[in-house]
Design a protein around this motif. Structure first.
Motif, PDB file in Angstrom:
ATOM      1  N   ALA A 114      26.378  24.179  13.565  1.00 18.13           N
ATOM      2  CA  ALA A 114      25.731  25.476  13.367  1.00 18.13           C
ATOM      3  C   ALA A 114      24.668  25.380  12.272  1.00 18.13           C
ATOM      4  CB  ALA A 114      26.764  26.533  13.017  1.00 18.13           C
ATOM      5  N   PHE A 115      24.949  24.608  11.221  1.00 17.38           N
ATOM      6  CA  PHE A 115      23.968  24.428  10.145  1.00 17.38           C
ATOM      7  C   PHE A 115      22.729  23.709  10.658  1.00 17.38           C
ATOM      8  CE2 PHE A 115      22.216  22.011   6.578  1.00 17.38           C
ATOM      9  CZ  PHE A 115      21.968  23.046   5.684  1.00 17.38           C
ATOM     10  N   LYS A 116      22.918  22.715  11.512  1.00 18.08           N
ATOM     11  CA  LYS A 116      21.776  21.984  12.083  1.00 18.08           C
ATOM     12  C   LYS A 116      20.938  22.889  12.978  1.00 18.08           C
ATOM     13  CE  LYS A 116      23.916  17.445  11.983  1.00 18.08           C
ATOM     14  NZ  LYS A 116      24.548  16.370  12.768  1.00 18.08           N
ATOM     15  N   ASN A 117      21.562  23.881  13.594  1.00 17.07           N
ATOM     16  CA  ASN A 117      20.840  24.833  14.444  1.00 17.07           C
ATOM     17  C   ASN A 117      20.232  25.973  13.641  1.00 17.07           C
ATOM     18  OD1 ASN A 117      21.464  23.396  16.749  1.00 17.07           O
ATOM     19  ND2 ASN A 117      23.341  24.541  17.108  1.00 17.07           N
ATOM     20  N   HIS A 118      20.307  25.879  12.302  1.00 13.70           N
ATOM     21  CA  HIS A 118      19.762  26.885  11.383  1.00 13.70           C
ATOM     22  C   HIS A 118      20.405  28.254  11.585  1.00 13.70           C
ATOM     23  CE1 HIS A 118      16.746  24.052  10.018  1.00 13.70           C
ATOM     24  NE2 HIS A 118      16.500  23.765  11.274  1.00 13.70           N
ATOM     25  N   THR A 119      21.695  28.244  11.898  1.00 12.11           N
ATOM     26  CA  THR A 119      22.441  29.489  12.003  1.00 12.11           C
ATOM     27  C   THR A 119      22.896  29.892  10.609  1.00 12.11           C
ATOM     28  OG1 THR A 119      23.247  28.829  14.164  1.00 12.11           O
ATOM     29  CG2 THR A 119      24.409  30.625  13.096  1.00 12.11           C
ATOM     30  N   ARG A 120      22.693  31.142  10.256  1.00 10.72           N
ATOM     31  CA  ARG A 120      23.102  31.612   8.941  1.00 10.72           C
ATOM     32  C   ARG A 120      24.619  31.557   8.805  1.00 10.72           C
ATOM     33  NH1 ARG A 120      18.725  30.712   6.548  1.00 10.72           N
ATOM     34  NH2 ARG A 120      17.016  32.113   6.929  1.00 10.72           N
ATOM     35  N   LEU A 121      25.084  31.314   7.605  1.00 10.63           N
ATOM     36  CA  LEU A 121      26.513  31.124   7.364  1.00 10.63           C
ATOM     37  C   LEU A 121      27.325  32.341   7.778  1.00 10.63           C
ATOM     38  CD1 LEU A 121      28.697  29.283   6.212  1.00 10.63           C
ATOM     39  CD2 LEU A 121      28.283  30.306   3.985  1.00 10.63           C
ATOM     40  N   TRP A 122      26.799  33.561   7.536  1.00 10.87           N
ATOM     41  CA  TRP A 122      27.559  34.759   7.866  1.00 10.87           C
ATOM     42  C   TRP A 122      27.534  35.070   9.360  1.00 10.87           C
ATOM     43  CZ3 TRP A 122      23.215  34.691   4.776  1.00 10.87           C
ATOM     44  CH2 TRP A 122      22.053  35.207   5.335  1.00 10.87           C
ATOM     45  N   LYS A 123      26.815  34.285  10.152  1.00 11.71           N
ATOM     46  CA  LYS A 123      26.813  34.484  11.606  1.00 11.71           C
ATOM     47  C   LYS A 123      27.599  33.395  12.340  1.00 11.71           C
ATOM     48  CE  LYS A 123      22.376  36.823  11.852  1.00 11.71           C
ATOM     49  NZ  LYS A 123      21.040  36.797  12.422  1.00 11.71           N
ATOM     50  N   ILE A 124      28.172  32.445  11.607  1.00 13.80           N
ATOM     51  CA  ILE A 124      28.817  31.300  12.245  1.00 13.80           C
ATOM     52  C   ILE A 124      30.222  31.634  12.727  1.00 13.80           C
ATOM     53  CG2 ILE A 124      29.713  28.975  11.847  1.00 13.80           C
ATOM     54  CD1 ILE A 124      27.376  28.482   9.991  1.00 13.80           C
ATOM     55  N   GLY A 125      31.031  32.224  11.871  1.00  8.73           N
ATOM     56  CA  GLY A 125      32.454  32.416  12.154  1.00  8.73           C
ATOM     57  C   GLY A 125      32.723  33.444  13.233  1.00  8.73           C
ATOM     58  N   PRO A 126      33.911  33.398  13.814  1.00  9.82           N
ATOM     59  CA  PRO A 126      34.264  34.352  14.877  1.00  9.82           C
ATOM     60  C   PRO A 126      34.447  35.777  14.370  1.00  9.82           C
ATOM     61  CG  PRO A 126      36.138  32.979  14.325  1.00  9.82           C
ATOM     62  CD  PRO A 126      34.968  32.422  13.576  1.00  9.82           C
ATOM     63  N   ARG A 127      34.732  35.953  13.063  1.00  9.34           N
ATOM     64  CA  ARG A 127      34.934  37.288  12.505  1.00  9.34           C
ATOM     65  C   ARG A 127      33.676  37.813  11.829  1.00  9.34           C
ATOM     66  NH1 ARG A 127      39.564  36.917   8.478  1.00  9.34           N
ATOM     67  NH2 ARG A 127      38.372  35.083   7.907  1.00  9.34           N
ATOM     68  N   SER A 128      32.556  37.142  12.002  1.00 12.28           N
ATOM     69  CA  SER A 128      31.354  37.522  11.263  1.00 12.28           C
ATOM     70  C   SER A 128      30.857  38.916  11.653  1.00 12.28           C
ATOM     71  CB  SER A 128      30.250  36.492  11.489  1.00 12.28           C
ATOM     72  OG  SER A 128      29.894  36.431  12.852  1.00 12.28           O
ATOM     73  N   GLY A 129      31.028  39.320  12.893  1.00  8.03           N
ATOM     74  CA  GLY A 129      30.598  40.653  13.311  1.00  8.03           C
ATOM     75  C   GLY A 129      31.360  41.747  12.590  1.00  8.03           C
ATOM     76  N   ILE A 130      32.659  41.552  12.447  1.00  9.43           N
ATOM     77  CA  ILE A 130      33.495  42.535  11.766  1.00  9.43           C
ATOM     78  C   ILE A 130      33.116  42.603  10.286  1.00  9.43           C
ATOM     79  CG2 ILE A 130      35.868  43.072  11.077  1.00  9.43           C
ATOM     80  CD1 ILE A 130      36.722  41.636  13.702  1.00  9.43           C
ATOM     81  N   ILE A 131      32.921  41.445   9.687  1.00  8.29           N
ATOM     82  CA  ILE A 131      32.602  41.392   8.257  1.00  8.29           C
ATOM     83  C   ILE A 131      31.249  42.037   7.994  1.00  8.29           C
ATOM     84  CG2 ILE A 131      32.070  39.828   6.349  1.00  8.29           C
ATOM     85  CD1 ILE A 131      34.204  37.927   7.583  1.00  8.29           C
TER      86      ILE A 131
END
Length: 71
Positions: free
Chosen positions: A21-38
């Motif tokens: 995910a980091f190599k794809n330049h995905t932000r850390l808060w968008k990586i995890g499965p619970r990121s939408g809830i957070i």
């Protein structure tokens, strides 16, 4: 306790997932499965606090010192 001794190590799997995910330049808060809830909770708290502050400041400018009454 015997279940903990023979527990599989999932750290390499998660590490590969986060590194990809980091190599794809995905932000850390968008990586995890619970990121939408957070992020939803964070946005509600942030905008709610902002709205409450603006409401209170507007009432103060208009001369009211309390949230709801006309005192």
């Amino acid at each position: 306790m015997p279940g903990l001794v023979n527990a599989p190590n999932h750290v390499p799997e998660k590490q590969r997932y986060y590194q990809q995910a980091f190599k794809n330049h995905t932000r850390l808060w968008k990586i995890g499965p619970r990121s939408g809830i957070i992020m939803t909770t964070f946005n509600i708290a942030m905008w709610g606090t902002f709205g409450a502050s603006m409401y209170a400041m507007t009432r103060k400018v208009l001369g009211y010192n309390t949230w709801f009454s006309e005192d």
